[in-house]
Design a protein around this motif. Structure first.
Motif, PDB file in Angstrom:
ATOM      1  N   ALA A 181       0.456  -1.300   0.018  1.00  0.00           N
ATOM      2  CA  ALA A 181      -0.360  -0.007   0.028  1.00  0.00           C
ATOM      3  C   ALA A 181       1.254   1.105  -0.351  1.00  0.00           C
ATOM      4  CB  ALA A 181      -0.809   0.019   1.016  1.00  0.00           C
ATOM      5  N   ALA A 182       1.815   1.378   0.435  1.00  0.00           N
ATOM      6  CA  ALA A 182       2.307   2.682   0.573  1.00  0.00           C
ATOM      7  C   ALA A 182       3.244   2.980  -0.443  1.00  0.00           C
ATOM      8  CB  ALA A 182       4.275   2.154   1.829  1.00  0.00           C
ATOM      9  N   ASP A 183       4.020   1.450  -1.535  1.00  0.00           N
ATOM     10  CA  ASP A 183       4.851   1.971  -2.214  1.00  0.00           C
ATOM     11  C   ASP A 183       4.173   2.580  -3.757  1.00  0.00           C
ATOM     12  OD1 ASP A 183       7.214   0.804  -1.299  1.00  0.00           O
ATOM     13  OD2 ASP A 183       7.217  -0.849  -2.261  1.00  0.00           O
ATOM     14  N   HIS A 184       2.551   1.897  -3.389  1.00  0.00           N
ATOM     15  CA  HIS A 184       2.037   2.245  -4.414  1.00  0.00           C
ATOM     16  C   HIS A 184       1.034   3.680  -4.040  1.00  0.00           C
ATOM     17  CE1 HIS A 184      -2.942   3.479  -4.835  1.00  0.00           C
ATOM     18  NE2 HIS A 184      -3.209   2.774  -5.915  1.00  0.00           N
ATOM     19  N   ASP A 185       1.051   4.481  -3.029  1.00  0.00           N
ATOM     20  CA  ASP A 185       1.042   6.005  -2.274  1.00  0.00           C
ATOM     21  C   ASP A 185       1.688   6.019  -3.369  1.00  0.00           C
ATOM     22  OD1 ASP A 185      -1.912   4.424  -1.497  1.00  0.00           O
ATOM     23  OD2 ASP A 185      -1.709   5.086   0.330  1.00  0.00           O
ATOM     24  N   ALA A 186       2.932   6.263  -3.079  1.00  0.00           N
ATOM     25  CA  ALA A 186       4.646   6.632  -3.493  1.00  0.00           C
ATOM     26  C   ALA A 186       4.026   6.665  -5.005  1.00  0.00           C
ATOM     27  CB  ALA A 186       5.114   6.231  -2.789  1.00  0.00           C
ATOM     28  N   SER A 187       3.782   5.703  -5.276  1.00  0.00           N
ATOM     29  CA  SER A 187       3.695   5.790  -6.603  1.00  0.00           C
ATOM     30  C   SER A 187       2.339   6.689  -7.619  1.00  0.00           C
ATOM     31  CB  SER A 187       3.676   4.226  -7.858  1.00  0.00           C
ATOM     32  OG  SER A 187       4.841   3.825  -7.292  1.00  0.00           O
ATOM     33  N   ILE A 191       2.760   9.913 -10.576  1.00  0.00           N
ATOM     34  CA  ILE A 191       2.433   9.325 -11.909  1.00  0.00           C
ATOM     35  C   ILE A 191       0.888  10.037 -12.406  1.00  0.00           C
ATOM     36  CG2 ILE A 191       3.771   7.417 -12.053  1.00  0.00           C
ATOM     37  CD1 ILE A 191       1.521   5.311 -11.855  1.00  0.00           C
ATOM     38  N   SER A 192      -0.245  10.043 -11.495  1.00  0.00           N
ATOM     39  CA  SER A 192      -1.627  10.295 -11.170  1.00  0.00           C
ATOM     40  C   SER A 192      -1.754  11.442 -10.619  1.00  0.00           C
ATOM     41  CB  SER A 192      -2.199   9.037 -10.865  1.00  0.00           C
ATOM     42  OG  SER A 192      -3.471   9.487 -10.638  1.00  0.00           O
ATOM     43  N   HIS A 193      -1.727  11.752  -9.174  1.00  0.00           N
ATOM     44  CA  HIS A 193      -2.374  13.021  -8.645  1.00  0.00           C
ATOM     45  C   HIS A 193      -1.434  14.173  -9.126  1.00  0.00           C
ATOM     46  CE1 HIS A 193      -3.468   9.769  -5.634  1.00  0.00           C
ATOM     47  NE2 HIS A 193      -3.843   9.624  -6.515  1.00  0.00           N
ATOM     48  N   LEU A 194      -0.064  14.462  -9.548  1.00  0.00           N
ATOM     49  CA  LEU A 194       0.656  15.000  -9.719  1.00  0.00           C
ATOM     50  C   LEU A 194       1.008  15.972 -11.612  1.00  0.00           C
ATOM     51  CD1 LEU A 194       3.306  17.534  -8.714  1.00  0.00           C
ATOM     52  CD2 LEU A 194       4.315  16.351 -10.307  1.00  0.00           C
ATOM     53  N   PRO A 195      -0.168  15.047 -11.858  1.00  0.00           N
ATOM     54  CA  PRO A 195      -0.413  15.865 -13.008  1.00  0.00           C
ATOM     55  C   PRO A 195      -1.704  16.441 -13.093  1.00  0.00           C
ATOM     56  CG  PRO A 195       0.963  13.304 -13.664  1.00  0.00           C
ATOM     57  CD  PRO A 195       0.103  13.768 -12.555  1.00  0.00           C
ATOM     58  N   GLN A 196      -1.968  16.250 -12.417  1.00  0.00           N
ATOM     59  CA  GLN A 196      -3.948  15.949 -12.094  1.00  0.00           C
ATOM     60  C   GLN A 196      -4.232  17.425 -11.999  1.00  0.00           C
ATOM     61  OE1 GLN A 196      -6.773  15.159 -12.895  1.00  0.00           O
ATOM     62  NE2 GLN A 196      -7.183  16.799 -11.813  1.00  0.00           N
ATOM     63  N   ALA A 240      -6.791  14.890  -0.825  1.00  0.00           N
ATOM     64  CA  ALA A 240      -6.185  14.622   0.757  1.00  0.00           C
ATOM     65  C   ALA A 240      -5.799  13.179   1.504  1.00  0.00           C
ATOM     66  CB  ALA A 240      -7.738  14.902   1.392  1.00  0.00           C
ATOM     67  N   ALA A 241      -6.312  12.808   0.674  1.00  0.00           N
ATOM     68  CA  ALA A 241      -6.268  11.291   1.995  1.00  0.00           C
ATOM     69  C   ALA A 241      -4.300  10.582   1.061  1.00  0.00           C
ATOM     70  CB  ALA A 241      -6.999  10.292   0.423  1.00  0.00           C
ATOM     71  N   ASN A 242      -4.002  11.229   0.166  1.00  0.00           N
ATOM     72  CA  ASN A 242      -2.369  10.775  -0.204  1.00  0.00           C
ATOM     73  C   ASN A 242      -1.495  12.216   0.004  1.00  0.00           C
ATOM     74  OD1 ASN A 242      -0.884   9.106  -0.689  1.00  0.00           O
ATOM     75  ND2 ASN A 242      -1.027   9.405  -3.139  1.00  0.00           N
ATOM     76  N   ALA A 243      -1.909  13.305   1.098  1.00  0.00           N
ATOM     77  CA  ALA A 243      -1.276  14.065   1.083  1.00  0.00           C
ATOM     78  C   ALA A 243       0.458  14.510   1.239  1.00  0.00           C
ATOM     79  CB  ALA A 243      -1.726  15.621   2.264  1.00  0.00           C
ATOM     80  N   PRO A 244       0.537  13.507   2.175  1.00  0.00           N
ATOM     81  CA  PRO A 244       1.850  13.235   2.626  1.00  0.00           C
ATOM     82  C   PRO A 244       2.720  12.836   1.416  1.00  0.00           C
ATOM     83  CG  PRO A 244       0.569  12.604   4.048  1.00  0.00           C
ATOM     84  CD  PRO A 244      -0.423  12.572   3.119  1.00  0.00           C
ATOM     85  N   GLU A 245       2.022  11.518   1.037  1.00  0.00           N
ATOM     86  CA  GLU A 245       2.882  11.117  -0.439  1.00  0.00           C
ATOM     87  C   GLU A 245       3.219  12.482  -1.596  1.00  0.00           C
ATOM     88  OE1 GLU A 245       4.680   8.829  -0.360  1.00  0.00           O
ATOM     89  OE2 GLU A 245       3.911   7.456   1.187  1.00  0.00           O
ATOM     90  N   ILE A 246       2.354  13.122  -1.802  1.00  0.00           N
ATOM     91  CA  ILE A 246       1.609  14.376  -3.045  1.00  0.00           C
ATOM     92  C   ILE A 246       3.081  15.781  -2.139  1.00  0.00           C
ATOM     93  CG2 ILE A 246       0.398  15.979  -4.375  1.00  0.00           C
ATOM     94  CD1 ILE A 246      -1.405  13.703  -3.275  1.00  0.00           C
ATOM     95  N   GLY A 248       6.284  15.513  -0.695  1.00  0.00           N
ATOM     96  CA  GLY A 248       7.494  15.947  -0.885  1.00  0.00           C
ATOM     97  C   GLY A 248       7.754  15.710  -2.138  1.00  0.00           C
ATOM     98  N   ILE A 249       6.480  15.327  -3.352  1.00  0.00           N
ATOM     99  CA  ILE A 249       6.648  15.954  -4.850  1.00  0.00           C
ATOM    100  C   ILE A 249       6.793  17.142  -4.770  1.00  0.00           C
ATOM    101  CG2 ILE A 249       6.103  15.041  -7.246  1.00  0.00           C
ATOM    102  CD1 ILE A 249       4.672  12.595  -5.710  1.00  0.00           C
ATOM    103  N   LEU A 250       5.763  17.879  -4.271  1.00  0.00           N
ATOM    104  CA  LEU A 250       5.148  19.425  -4.353  1.00  0.00           C
ATOM    105  C   LEU A 250       6.276  19.997  -4.477  1.00  0.00           C
ATOM    106  CD1 LEU A 250       1.516  19.611  -3.663  1.00  0.00           C
ATOM    107  CD2 LEU A 250       2.702  19.423  -6.468  1.00  0.00           C
ATOM    108  N   TYR A 251       7.476  20.092  -3.090  1.00  0.00           N
ATOM    109  CA  TYR A 251       8.604  20.504  -2.688  1.00  0.00           C
ATOM    110  C   TYR A 251       9.752  20.347  -3.779  1.00  0.00           C
ATOM    111  CZ  TYR A 251       6.184  20.244   2.030  1.00  0.00           C
ATOM    112  OH  TYR A 251       5.888  20.219   3.777  1.00  0.00           O
ATOM    113  N   GLY A 252      10.085  19.376  -4.491  1.00  0.00           N
ATOM    114  CA  GLY A 252      10.827  19.337  -5.607  1.00  0.00           C
ATOM    115  C   GLY A 252      10.357  20.112  -6.532  1.00  0.00           C
ATOM    116  N   VAL A 253       9.242  20.358  -7.000  1.00  0.00           N
ATOM    117  CA  VAL A 253       8.485  21.428  -8.135  1.00  0.00           C
ATOM    118  C   VAL A 253       8.512  22.399  -8.023  1.00  0.00           C
ATOM    119  CG1 VAL A 253       6.627  22.024  -9.485  1.00  0.00           C
ATOM    120  CG2 VAL A 253       7.197  19.494  -8.732  1.00  0.00           C
TER     121      VAL A 253
END
Length: 369
Positions: A181-187, A191-196, A240-246, A248-253
Motif C-alpha cells: 500500500a505504501a509503495d502504491h501511494d508513493a507511485s 504518476i497520477s496525482h501530480l499530473p492532475q 487529501a487522502a494522499n497528501a503526505p506523499e504528494i 514531498g513531490i510538490l516541494y521538489g517541483v
C-alpha cells in the motif's frame, strides 16, 4: 461463463464510472452481478444499461465477492461494513489511495468491530483506468482492458482472497501488479496525482485569457490540460487522502520553479541559458523513461503528417491506404489548423518505414507534409 475462482454473485457497492464499468465487464464475462448505491438514480442508470441487478431485487442473496466502489472518503467505512455484513465474502475496494483504507481496517480490528479473520478477507486494489468523465453514463465494460490493476495484499491477507482479487482484474482484461500500500501511494502520487495538479494549475491560468489568444491553441495545450476537466469533488478526496506523499513531490517541483524563476528574472546573466537548457533536458530524460507501446521499452517513432479535409470519411480513408501499404500504425493523433477546415493527421510509424509510407500516401493523392 465467469471463472470459478471468482466467487459469485459479485456485489458492486457504488455505481459510478468504475463500479458500473466493473459490472458491465463482469456481466459480459457471464458473471452474476448485484448492484447497490446510495443514489437511487445512479443505481437505476447502472441497472438500465445492463451492469447488474439491483440488490433489493435479489432478497436473501449471499455475495461471494464484494467490490467497494464508493467515494474515497467513505471507502474504508464501506469496506468494514461489508466485512461485517457478508461474513463469507471476499471484500475488495478500488479506491486510488490504499494506505489510509488499510489503516481503517486495522483500526476496526483493534476496536473489535471486526475480527482478524474478517480483515484477512479484505484486499486493497486499484485499477489504473478512468476518464475525466464521471457517473454511470460514462461507463464501459472495456474500460480496464490492458490497464494496470494494482493488488495491495498484506502478510495477513488470505491467499484465496488475493486470488479472487487477481481473478477479477484478469476477467476484466487488466494486467495485475502486486505492490505494498505504501509503495502504491508513493507511485500514484507521482504518476497520477501530480499530473492532475499540474493540469489544473495550468488550466486555471486560462480563466481570464482572451478568446483570440485561446484560438491559437493547439494540441500542446489540449494534451497538457485534458485531465483538468476531472471531477473536483473526487479529487478533493484523493489529494487529501494522499497528501503526505504528494507534498514531498510538490516541494521538489517548487524548488524547480524557484530555480527557473530566478533564472528568468535575469535570462542574459552568465549561465542562465545553460540552466534553462538543463531544465528542459531533465524533462527530456524523465519523459524518455515512460514505458512505450504495450508497456515495453520506450521507443522513438517517426511522424508522417497528412493534411485531411474536415469531412466525414477522411480519416478512415487515410487509414485504409496505410493498411494497404502494409505498414502498422504505432500511434495516431489529430491536430486542427486554426481558421481552416482541415486537420493534420499525425501517424506514428517505425522510423525505417517513414519514407515508404510518405511515398505510398502521396501516390494515393494525399498531401503529406
Amino acid at each position: 461463463m465467469a471463472p470459478r475462482a471468482l466467487p459469485e454473485p459479485v456485489l458492486v457497492r457504488g455505481t459510478g464510472l468504475l463500479g458500473t464499468s466493473i459490472g458491465l465487464g463482469l456481466r459480459a464475462a457471464g458473471a452474476d452481478v448485484l448492484l447497490t448505491d446510495p443514489s437511487p438514480s445512479a443505481q437505476a442508470v447502472a441497472v438500465d444499461i445492463g451492469a447488474g441487478t439491483a440488490l433489493e431485487e435479489a432478497p436473501g442473496a449471499r455475495p461471494g465477492t464484494v467490490v467497494v466502489a464508493a467515494p474515497p472518503d467513505v471507502t474504508g467505512q464501506v469496506v468494514v461494513d461489508s466485512l461485517r455484513a457478508y461474513p463469507g465474502a471476499v471484500v475488495l475496494d478500488i479506491a486510488s489511495v490504499k494506505a489510509a483504507i488499510a489503516a481503517e481496517v486495522a483500526a476496526a480490528v483493534e476496536s473489535g468491530a471486526i475480527t482478524p479473520g474478517d480483515a484477512a478477507r479484505y484486499v486493497g486494489t486499484h485499477p489504473m483506468a478512468g476518464s475525466e468523465r464521471s457517473g454511470p453514463v460514462a461507463a464501459r465494460g472495456q474500460l480496464f482492458t490492458a490497464a494496470p490493476w494494482v493488488v495491495c495484499a498484506t502478510a495477513g491477507t488470505d491467499p484465496a482472497a488475493v486470488g479472487t482479487a487477481e481473478e477479477l482484474a484478469r476477467t476484466l482484461g487488466a494486467t495485475v501488479h502486486r505492490m505494498s500500500a505504501a509503495d502504491h501511494d508513493a507511485s500514484v502520487a507521482l504518476i497520477s496525482h501530480l499530473p492532475q495538479i499540474a493540469a489544473s494549475l495550468v488550466s486555471s491560468r486560462l480563466q481570464e485569457t482572451p478568446a483570440a489568444s485561446l484560438a491559437l491553441a493547439g494540441n500542446g495545450l489540449r494534451d497538457t490540460t485534458r485531465i483538468a476537466a476531472s471531477d473536483p469533488q473526487l479529487w478533493v478526496q484523493i489529494l487529501a487522502a494522499n497528501a503526505p506523499e504528494i507534498l514531498g513531490i510538490l516541494y521538489g517541483v517548487r524548488e524547480d520553479l524557484d530555480r527557473l524563476i530566478a533564472t528568468m528574472e535575469d535570462p542574459t546573466a552568465p549561465g542562465a541559458r545553460l540552466d534553462i537548457a538543463q531544465l528542459i533536458a531533465e524533462g527530456n530524460a524523465g519523459h524518455a523513461r515512460i514505458p512505450g507501446k504495450h508497456g515495453g521499452p520506450p521507443q522513438s517513432f517517426a511522424l508522417v503528417t497528412v493534411i485531411v479535409d474536415d469531412t466525414p470519411g477522411q480519416i478512415s480513408a487515410v487509414l485504409h491506404d496505410v493498411g494497404a501499404a502494409g505498414i502498422n500504425v504505432e500511434d495516431l493523433r489529430m491536430d486542427h489548423s486554426a481558421g481552416y477546415e482541415v486537420g493534420m493527421l499525425e501517424i506514428s510509424v517505425l522510423p525505417g518505414r517513414k519514407q515508404e509510407l510518405a511515398d505510398a500516401l502521396s501516390a494515393h493523392g494525399w498531401k503529406v507534409v
